[in-house]
Design a protein around this motif. Structure first.
Motif, PDB file in Angstrom:
ATOM      1  N   LYS A 164     -45.771   4.886  21.509  1.00  0.00           N
ATOM      2  CA  LYS A 164     -44.645   5.819  21.577  1.00  0.00           C
ATOM      3  C   LYS A 164     -45.171   7.244  21.458  1.00  0.00           C
ATOM      4  CE  LYS A 164     -40.412   6.996  19.038  1.00  0.00           C
ATOM      5  NZ  LYS A 164     -39.583   6.619  17.874  1.00  0.00           N
ATOM      6  N   TYR A 165     -44.730   8.109  22.386  1.00  0.00           N
ATOM      7  CA  TYR A 165     -45.157   9.501  22.404  1.00  0.00           C
ATOM      8  C   TYR A 165     -43.948  10.433  22.379  1.00  0.00           C
ATOM      9  CZ  TYR A 165     -49.765   7.821  23.831  1.00  0.00           C
ATOM     10  OH  TYR A 165     -50.983   7.179  23.883  1.00  0.00           O
ATOM     11  N   GLU A 166     -44.083  11.531  21.638  1.00  0.00           N
ATOM     12  CA  GLU A 166     -43.060  12.576  21.604  1.00  0.00           C
ATOM     13  C   GLU A 166     -43.558  13.802  22.355  1.00  0.00           C
ATOM     14  OE1 GLU A 166     -42.269  13.367  17.473  1.00  0.00           O
ATOM     15  OE2 GLU A 166     -40.830  11.724  17.340  1.00  0.00           O
ATOM     16  N   GLU A 189     -35.628   6.650  27.651  1.00  0.00           N
ATOM     17  CA  GLU A 189     -34.169   6.758  27.690  1.00  0.00           C
ATOM     18  C   GLU A 189     -33.858   7.858  28.703  1.00  0.00           C
ATOM     19  OE1 GLU A 189     -30.806   5.201  27.114  1.00  0.00           O
ATOM     20  OE2 GLU A 189     -32.326   4.507  25.690  1.00  0.00           O
ATOM     21  N   THR A 190     -33.040   7.529  29.703  1.00  0.00           N
ATOM     22  CA  THR A 190     -32.777   8.445  30.806  1.00  0.00           C
ATOM     23  C   THR A 190     -31.276   8.630  31.017  1.00  0.00           C
ATOM     24  OG1 THR A 190     -32.578   6.786  32.572  1.00  0.00           O
ATOM     25  CG2 THR A 190     -34.825   7.491  31.973  1.00  0.00           C
ATOM     26  N   ASP A 191     -30.945   9.412  32.019  1.00  0.00           N
ATOM     27  CA  ASP A 191     -29.549   9.578  32.398  1.00  0.00           C
ATOM     28  C   ASP A 191     -28.935   8.281  32.914  1.00  0.00           C
ATOM     29  OD1 ASP A 191     -31.132   9.574  34.701  1.00  0.00           O
ATOM     30  OD2 ASP A 191     -30.017  11.184  35.677  1.00  0.00           O
ATOM     31  N   GLU A 192     -29.758   7.267  33.190  1.00  0.00           N
ATOM     32  CA  GLU A 192     -29.273   5.945  33.628  1.00  0.00           C
ATOM     33  C   GLU A 192     -29.475   4.883  32.550  1.00  0.00           C
ATOM     34  OE1 GLU A 192     -31.339   5.027  37.274  1.00  0.00           O
ATOM     35  OE2 GLU A 192     -30.464   6.725  38.336  1.00  0.00           O
ATOM     36  N   GLY A 193     -29.793   5.292  31.330  1.00  0.00           N
ATOM     37  CA  GLY A 193     -30.078   4.357  30.251  1.00  0.00           C
ATOM     38  C   GLY A 193     -31.585   4.125  30.139  1.00  0.00           C
ATOM     39  N   LEU A 194     -31.967   3.087  29.399  1.00  0.00           N
ATOM     40  CA  LEU A 194     -33.381   2.754  29.228  1.00  0.00           C
ATOM     41  C   LEU A 194     -33.922   2.247  30.562  1.00  0.00           C
ATOM     42  CD1 LEU A 194     -35.503   2.709  26.956  1.00  0.00           C
ATOM     43  CD2 LEU A 194     -34.921   0.294  26.612  1.00  0.00           C
ATOM     44  N   LYS A 195     -34.966   2.916  31.080  1.00  0.00           N
ATOM     45  CA  LYS A 195     -35.487   2.586  32.407  1.00  0.00           C
ATOM     46  C   LYS A 195     -36.994   2.778  32.466  1.00  0.00           C
ATOM     47  CE  LYS A 195     -31.513   2.010  34.612  1.00  0.00           C
ATOM     48  NZ  LYS A 195     -31.120   0.843  35.342  1.00  0.00           N
ATOM     49  N   ILE A 196     -37.610   2.085  33.412  1.00  0.00           N
ATOM     50  CA  ILE A 196     -38.992   2.367  33.771  1.00  0.00           C
ATOM     51  C   ILE A 196     -38.940   3.615  34.647  1.00  0.00           C
ATOM     52  CG2 ILE A 196     -40.990   1.574  35.101  1.00  0.00           C
ATOM     53  CD1 ILE A 196     -40.078  -1.330  34.346  1.00  0.00           C
ATOM     54  N   ILE A 197     -39.686   4.638  34.238  1.00  0.00           N
ATOM     55  CA  ILE A 197     -39.657   5.892  34.988  1.00  0.00           C
ATOM     56  C   ILE A 197     -40.926   6.100  35.813  1.00  0.00           C
ATOM     57  CG2 ILE A 197     -38.016   7.052  33.479  1.00  0.00           C
ATOM     58  CD1 ILE A 197     -40.510   8.538  32.272  1.00  0.00           C
ATOM     59  N   SER A 198     -41.951   5.312  35.539  1.00  0.00           N
ATOM     60  CA  SER A 198     -43.191   5.413  36.297  1.00  0.00           C
ATOM     61  C   SER A 198     -44.140   4.343  35.769  1.00  0.00           C
ATOM     62  CB  SER A 198     -43.817   6.802  36.133  1.00  0.00           C
ATOM     63  OG  SER A 198     -44.902   6.980  37.032  1.00  0.00           O
ATOM     64  N   TYR A 199     -45.327   4.318  36.300  1.00  0.00           N
ATOM     65  CA  TYR A 199     -46.385   3.493  35.711  1.00  0.00           C
ATOM     66  C   TYR A 199     -47.729   4.095  36.049  1.00  0.00           C
ATOM     67  CZ  TYR A 199     -47.189   1.180  40.264  1.00  0.00           C
ATOM     68  OH  TYR A 199     -47.467   0.912  41.578  1.00  0.00           O
ATOM     69  N   GLY A 238     -43.688  16.241  35.001  1.00  0.00           N
ATOM     70  CA  GLY A 238     -43.292  16.955  36.204  1.00  0.00           C
ATOM     71  C   GLY A 238     -41.786  17.138  36.238  1.00  0.00           C
ATOM     72  N   ASP A 239     -41.327  18.035  37.099  1.00  0.00           N
ATOM     73  CA  ASP A 239     -39.909  18.409  37.157  1.00  0.00           C
ATOM     74  C   ASP A 239     -38.971  17.231  37.419  1.00  0.00           C
ATOM     75  OD1 ASP A 239     -40.505  21.031  36.643  1.00  0.00           O
ATOM     76  OD2 ASP A 239     -40.530  21.622  38.753  1.00  0.00           O
ATOM     77  N   VAL A 240     -39.371  16.287  38.269  1.00  0.00           N
ATOM     78  CA  VAL A 240     -38.497  15.149  38.584  1.00  0.00           C
ATOM     79  C   VAL A 240     -38.263  14.310  37.341  1.00  0.00           C
ATOM     80  CG1 VAL A 240     -38.319  13.010  39.917  1.00  0.00           C
ATOM     81  CG2 VAL A 240     -39.112  15.097  41.033  1.00  0.00           C
ATOM     82  N   ILE A 241     -39.313  14.023  36.606  1.00  0.00           N
ATOM     83  CA  ILE A 241     -39.161  13.211  35.396  1.00  0.00           C
ATOM     84  C   ILE A 241     -38.401  13.989  34.321  1.00  0.00           C
ATOM     85  CG2 ILE A 241     -40.407  12.104  33.495  1.00  0.00           C
ATOM     86  CD1 ILE A 241     -42.400  11.088  35.536  1.00  0.00           C
ATOM     87  N   LYS A 242     -38.709  15.268  34.139  1.00  0.00           N
ATOM     88  CA  LYS A 242     -38.004  16.090  33.141  1.00  0.00           C
ATOM     89  C   LYS A 242     -36.499  16.037  33.338  1.00  0.00           C
ATOM     90  CE  LYS A 242     -40.776  19.889  33.077  1.00  0.00           C
ATOM     91  NZ  LYS A 242     -41.081  21.298  32.975  1.00  0.00           N
ATOM     92  N   ARG A 243     -36.071  16.073  34.591  1.00  0.00           N
ATOM     93  CA  ARG A 243     -34.638  16.085  34.916  1.00  0.00           C
ATOM     94  C   ARG A 243     -33.908  14.825  34.466  1.00  0.00           C
ATOM     95  NH1 ARG A 243     -35.767  17.929  40.130  1.00  0.00           N
ATOM     96  NH2 ARG A 243     -35.381  15.863  40.927  1.00  0.00           N
ATOM     97  N   VAL A 244     -34.596  13.681  34.433  1.00  0.00           N
ATOM     98  CA  VAL A 244     -33.902  12.425  34.144  1.00  0.00           C
ATOM     99  C   VAL A 244     -34.026  11.977  32.689  1.00  0.00           C
ATOM    100  CG1 VAL A 244     -34.127  11.669  36.535  1.00  0.00           C
ATOM    101  CG2 VAL A 244     -35.781  10.851  34.839  1.00  0.00           C
ATOM    102  N   LEU A 245     -34.938  12.572  31.922  1.00  0.00           N
ATOM    103  CA  LEU A 245     -35.122  12.166  30.523  1.00  0.00           C
ATOM    104  C   LEU A 245     -33.942  12.613  29.665  1.00  0.00           C
ATOM    105  CD1 LEU A 245     -38.896  12.939  29.804  1.00  0.00           C
ATOM    106  CD2 LEU A 245     -37.843  10.727  30.294  1.00  0.00           C
ATOM    107  N   SER A 246     -33.474  11.707  28.807  1.00  0.00           N
ATOM    108  CA  SER A 246     -32.402  12.034  27.864  1.00  0.00           C
ATOM    109  C   SER A 246     -32.964  12.565  26.555  1.00  0.00           C
ATOM    110  CB  SER A 246     -31.547  10.803  27.567  1.00  0.00           C
ATOM    111  OG  SER A 246     -30.886  10.375  28.719  1.00  0.00           O
ATOM    112  N   GLU A 247     -34.219  12.246  26.275  1.00  0.00           N
ATOM    113  CA  GLU A 247     -34.879  12.713  25.063  1.00  0.00           C
ATOM    114  C   GLU A 247     -36.359  12.905  25.359  1.00  0.00           C
ATOM    115  OE1 GLU A 247     -33.768   9.586  22.367  1.00  0.00           O
ATOM    116  OE2 GLU A 247     -35.275   8.229  23.134  1.00  0.00           O
TER     117      GLU A 247
END
Length: 186
Positions: free
Chosen positions: A85-87, A130-140, A92-101
């Motif tokens: 877990k990282y804080e 945690e994203t605007d669509e709930g808990l999701k895989i955002i990349s790998y 990048g801008d695309v990922i920043k836009r979808v993160l809820s935290e």
């Protein structure tokens, strides 16, 4: 991290079943698509094209019959090694836009094909948030020669810096030396 563990374990189970269907010529393309849609529910819509599913007419080509059979015989559920877990990651801008935290979870997994005894290693590191669509895989990330490799070369979808490590949960140790050393460092 219990919720992330449950989420990724469920995803890995569906992914394994989907792979078994993909390599089974007795399963139609339409049946595969229905199952693959379940897999896509785990992945944020910004990444819904990460290579899940069967190519149309995959079994029509004679030269692929042997490869398909070998793949079907070797499909397995990916081993799940650990979560980190990282804080405050730098994204990048695309990922920043979808993160809820400002928290991401790296879920370290092995290969979706069987490997020789003593050779299990990191293969794919799914990034969950945690994203605007709930808990999701955002990349790998791919794990290549002891290094992380980004999903693609499109900078707005990159994780530029993981941020501060604030938690680790370990489940299963990989066997290969480089992966094991990384596993044991935290």
């Amino acid at each position: 991290m219990e919720q992330v563990q449950s989420f990724i374990e469920s995803f890995l189970t569906y992914e394994s079943e989907s792979n078994k269907m993909r390599y089974n010529e007795n399963i139609s393309d339409e049946e595969c698509k229905v199952y693959d849609s379940v897999i896509h529910d785990y992945i944020h819509t910004i990444f819904n094209d990460i290579g899940i599913g069967r190519s149309e007419g995959e079994f029509d080509k004679y030269r692929f019959k042997t490869l398909i059979k070998v793949n079907l015989e070797n499909v397995q559920k990916r081993p799940f090694y650990q979560i980190r877990k990282y804080e405050n990651p730098k994204c990048g801008d695309v990922i920043k836009r979808v993160l809820s935290e400002e928290i991401i979870y790296l879920c370290y997994t092995g290969s979706d094909k069987t490997v020789k005894k003593g050779k299990s290693k990191y293969h794919r590191i799914f990034i969950v948030a945690e994203t605007d669509e709930g808990l999701k895989i955002i990349s790998y990330f791919r794990w290549v020669d002891g290094e992380y490799e980004q999903l693609d070369r499109y900078e707005p979808t990159h994780i530029k810096d993981l941020g501060k490590l604030v938690g680790v949960e370990k489940y299963l140790a990989p066997e290969e030396a480089t992966s094991l050393a990384d596993y044991n460092k935290d």
